[in-house]
Design a protein around this motif. Structure first.
Motif, PDB file in Angstrom:
ATOM      1  N   ASN A  11       0.804  -1.220   0.000  1.00 34.64           N
ATOM      2  CA  ASN A  11       0.000   0.000   0.000  1.00 34.64           C
ATOM      3  C   ASN A  11       0.839   1.274   0.000  1.00 34.64           C
ATOM      4  O   ASN A  11       0.300   2.368   0.192  1.00 34.64           O
ATOM      5  CB  ASN A  11      -0.988   0.002   1.166  1.00 34.64           C
ATOM      6  N   SER A  12       2.146   1.167  -0.220  1.00 36.84           N
ATOM      7  CA  SER A  12       3.001   2.351  -0.320  1.00 36.84           C
ATOM      8  C   SER A  12       2.639   3.136  -1.579  1.00 36.84           C
ATOM      9  O   SER A  12       2.239   2.563  -2.586  1.00 36.84           O
ATOM     10  CB  SER A  12       4.479   1.951  -0.388  1.00 36.84           C
ATOM     11  N   VAL A  13       2.795   4.444  -1.500  1.00 38.98           N
ATOM     12  CA  VAL A  13       2.470   5.316  -2.630  1.00 38.98           C
ATOM     13  C   VAL A  13       3.748   5.546  -3.446  1.00 38.98           C
ATOM     14  O   VAL A  13       4.696   6.166  -2.951  1.00 38.98           O
ATOM     15  CB  VAL A  13       1.892   6.664  -2.134  1.00 38.98           C
ATOM     16  N   PRO A  14       3.797   5.050  -4.687  1.00 41.64           N
ATOM     17  CA  PRO A  14       5.010   5.169  -5.495  1.00 41.64           C
ATOM     18  C   PRO A  14       5.518   6.600  -5.665  1.00 41.64           C
ATOM     19  O   PRO A  14       6.725   6.830  -5.644  1.00 41.64           O
ATOM     20  CB  PRO A  14       4.609   4.559  -6.844  1.00 41.64           C
ATOM     21  N   ASN A  15       4.610   7.584  -5.816  1.00 40.70           N
ATOM     22  CA  ASN A  15       5.060   8.978  -5.965  1.00 40.70           C
ATOM     23  C   ASN A  15       5.814   9.453  -4.731  1.00 40.70           C
ATOM     24  O   ASN A  15       6.805  10.189  -4.844  1.00 40.70           O
ATOM     25  CB  ASN A  15       3.867   9.906  -6.223  1.00 40.70           C
ATOM     26  N   SER A  16       5.357   9.057  -3.555  1.00 40.54           N
ATOM     27  CA  SER A  16       6.032   9.458  -2.309  1.00 40.54           C
ATOM     28  C   SER A  16       7.409   8.815  -2.212  1.00 40.54           C
ATOM     29  O   SER A  16       8.380   9.463  -1.803  1.00 40.54           O
ATOM     30  CB  SER A  16       5.188   9.054  -1.100  1.00 40.54           C
ATOM     31  N   VAL A  41       7.053  -5.284  -4.218  1.00 36.59           N
ATOM     32  CA  VAL A  41       8.102  -5.174  -5.232  1.00 36.59           C
ATOM     33  C   VAL A  41       7.586  -4.369  -6.425  1.00 36.59           C
ATOM     34  O   VAL A  41       8.296  -3.528  -6.978  1.00 36.59           O
ATOM     35  CB  VAL A  41       8.609  -6.572  -5.666  1.00 36.59           C
ATOM     36  N   GLY A  42       6.333  -4.579  -6.791  1.00 37.38           N
ATOM     37  CA  GLY A  42       5.736  -3.800  -7.875  1.00 37.38           C
ATOM     38  C   GLY A  42       5.717  -2.317  -7.569  1.00 37.38           C
ATOM     39  O   GLY A  42       6.025  -1.490  -8.434  1.00 37.38           O
ATOM     40  N   GLN A  43       5.363  -1.955  -6.335  1.00 35.67           N
ATOM     41  CA  GLN A  43       5.351  -0.546  -5.938  1.00 35.67           C
ATOM     42  C   GLN A  43       6.765   0.037  -5.982  1.00 35.67           C
ATOM     43  O   GLN A  43       6.954   1.192  -6.367  1.00 35.67           O
ATOM     44  CB  GLN A  43       4.740  -0.372  -4.545  1.00 35.67           C
ATOM     45  N   ALA A  44       7.754  -0.760  -5.585  1.00 42.71           N
ATOM     46  CA  ALA A  44       9.143  -0.288  -5.608  1.00 42.71           C
ATOM     47  C   ALA A  44       9.609  -0.027  -7.038  1.00 42.71           C
ATOM     48  O   ALA A  44      10.248   0.995  -7.319  1.00 42.71           O
ATOM     49  CB  ALA A  44      10.054  -1.309  -4.924  1.00 42.71           C
ATOM     50  N   ALA A  49      10.690   4.031 -11.601  1.00 42.63           N
ATOM     51  CA  ALA A  49      10.289   4.606 -12.887  1.00 42.63           C
ATOM     52  C   ALA A  49       9.831   6.059 -12.711  1.00 42.63           C
ATOM     53  O   ALA A  49      10.185   6.936 -13.508  1.00 42.63           O
ATOM     54  CB  ALA A  49       9.183   3.763 -13.513  1.00 42.63           C
ATOM     55  N   ILE A  50       9.068   6.312 -11.666  1.00 43.75           N
ATOM     56  CA  ILE A  50       8.581   7.677 -11.408  1.00 43.75           C
ATOM     57  C   ILE A  50       9.746   8.593 -11.030  1.00 43.75           C
ATOM     58  O   ILE A  50       9.812   9.745 -11.472  1.00 43.75           O
ATOM     59  CB  ILE A  50       7.494   7.662 -10.319  1.00 43.75           C
ATOM     60  N   ALA A  51      10.682   8.085 -10.234  1.00 44.17           N
ATOM     61  CA  ALA A  51      11.862   8.886  -9.875  1.00 44.17           C
ATOM     62  C   ALA A  51      12.625   9.295 -11.132  1.00 44.17           C
ATOM     63  O   ALA A  51      13.091  10.433 -11.244  1.00 44.17           O
ATOM     64  CB  ALA A  51      12.765   8.103  -8.918  1.00 44.17           C
ATOM     65  N   ASN A  52      12.728   8.389 -12.089  1.00 42.86           N
ATOM     66  CA  ASN A  52      13.396   8.729 -13.348  1.00 42.86           C
ATOM     67  C   ASN A  52      12.620   9.797 -14.116  1.00 42.86           C
ATOM     68  O   ASN A  52      13.213  10.651 -14.775  1.00 42.86           O
ATOM     69  CB  ASN A  52      13.608   7.484 -14.213  1.00 42.86           C
ATOM     70  N   LYS A  53      11.311   9.769 -14.013  1.00 45.87           N
ATOM     71  CA  LYS A  53      10.494  10.805 -14.652  1.00 45.87           C
ATOM     72  C   LYS A  53      10.766  12.160 -13.983  1.00 45.87           C
ATOM     73  O   LYS A  53      10.860  13.179 -14.659  1.00 45.87           O
ATOM     74  CB  LYS A  53       9.015  10.426 -14.529  1.00 45.87           C
ATOM     75  N   PHE A  54      10.900  12.144 -12.652  1.00 45.69           N
ATOM     76  CA  PHE A  54      11.175  13.387 -11.912  1.00 45.69           C
ATOM     77  C   PHE A  54      12.499  14.032 -12.317  1.00 45.69           C
ATOM     78  O   PHE A  54      12.650  15.239 -12.240  1.00 45.69           O
ATOM     79  CB  PHE A  54      11.189  13.132 -10.407  1.00 45.69           C
ATOM     80  N   VAL A  55      13.484  13.213 -12.690  1.00 39.11           N
ATOM     81  CA  VAL A  55      14.816  13.745 -13.027  1.00 39.11           C
ATOM     82  C   VAL A  55      15.098  13.704 -14.526  1.00 39.11           C
ATOM     83  O   VAL A  55      16.243  13.778 -14.949  1.00 39.11           O
ATOM     84  CB  VAL A  55      15.943  13.007 -12.250  1.00 39.11           C
ATOM     85  N   GLU A  56      14.057  13.628 -15.341  1.00 41.92           N
ATOM     86  CA  GLU A  56      14.269  13.459 -16.776  1.00 41.92           C
ATOM     87  C   GLU A  56      15.032  14.624 -17.415  1.00 41.92           C
ATOM     88  O   GLU A  56      15.670  14.439 -18.443  1.00 41.92           O
ATOM     89  CB  GLU A  56      12.953  13.212 -17.509  1.00 41.92           C
ATOM     90  N   LYS A  57      15.006  15.796 -16.822  1.00 41.05           N
ATOM     91  CA  LYS A  57      15.745  16.933 -17.383  1.00 41.05           C
ATOM     92  C   LYS A  57      17.185  17.001 -16.860  1.00 41.05           C
ATOM     93  O   LYS A  57      17.962  17.850 -17.281  1.00 41.05           O
ATOM     94  CB  LYS A  57      15.011  18.231 -17.092  1.00 41.05           C
TER      95      LYS A  57
END
Length: 99
Positions: A11-16, A41-44, A49-57
């Motif tokens: 139940n962890s929030v991937p964005n957080s 593991v799926g949430q991790a 993937a989301i962290a990579n989106k955050f640093v895409e620039k």
């Protein structure tokens, strides 16, 4: 430096988690994600993937190395997975594609 281990649950929030990964990395800390079970593991994986989106620039991206770990949970031996995160420089092609 000892890596920071973030325990991920179903139940962890991937964005957080992703925000924590980016923030700790910018502080110079190494980050490891650890979870038990498919959901965790799926949430991790989503968080990476989301962290990579955050640093895409940025000129770097996150890569993860999956490693099985034996953990004791409530007196029982469980097998979990940890994702050891590292940052790597993007290739010229990756930087050009994003421009």
């Amino acid at each position: 430096m000892e890596p920071v281990t973030l325990r991920v649950k179903t139940n962890s929030v991937p964005n957080s988690i992703a925000s924590a990964i980016v923030g700790m990395t910018k502080e110079g800390k190494e980050v490891v994600l650890q979870g038990i079970g498919n959901g965790a593991v799926g949430q991790a994986v989503k968080a990476v993937a989301i962290a990579n989106k955050f640093v895409e620039k940025e000129t770097y991206k996150f890569v993860s190395e999956p490693v099985f770990v034996d953990l004791e949970v409530e007196g029982k031996e469980r097998t979990g997975l940890k994702l050891i995160l590292t940052t790597v420089e993007k290739t010229v092609e990756e930087v050009t594609e994003e421009a």
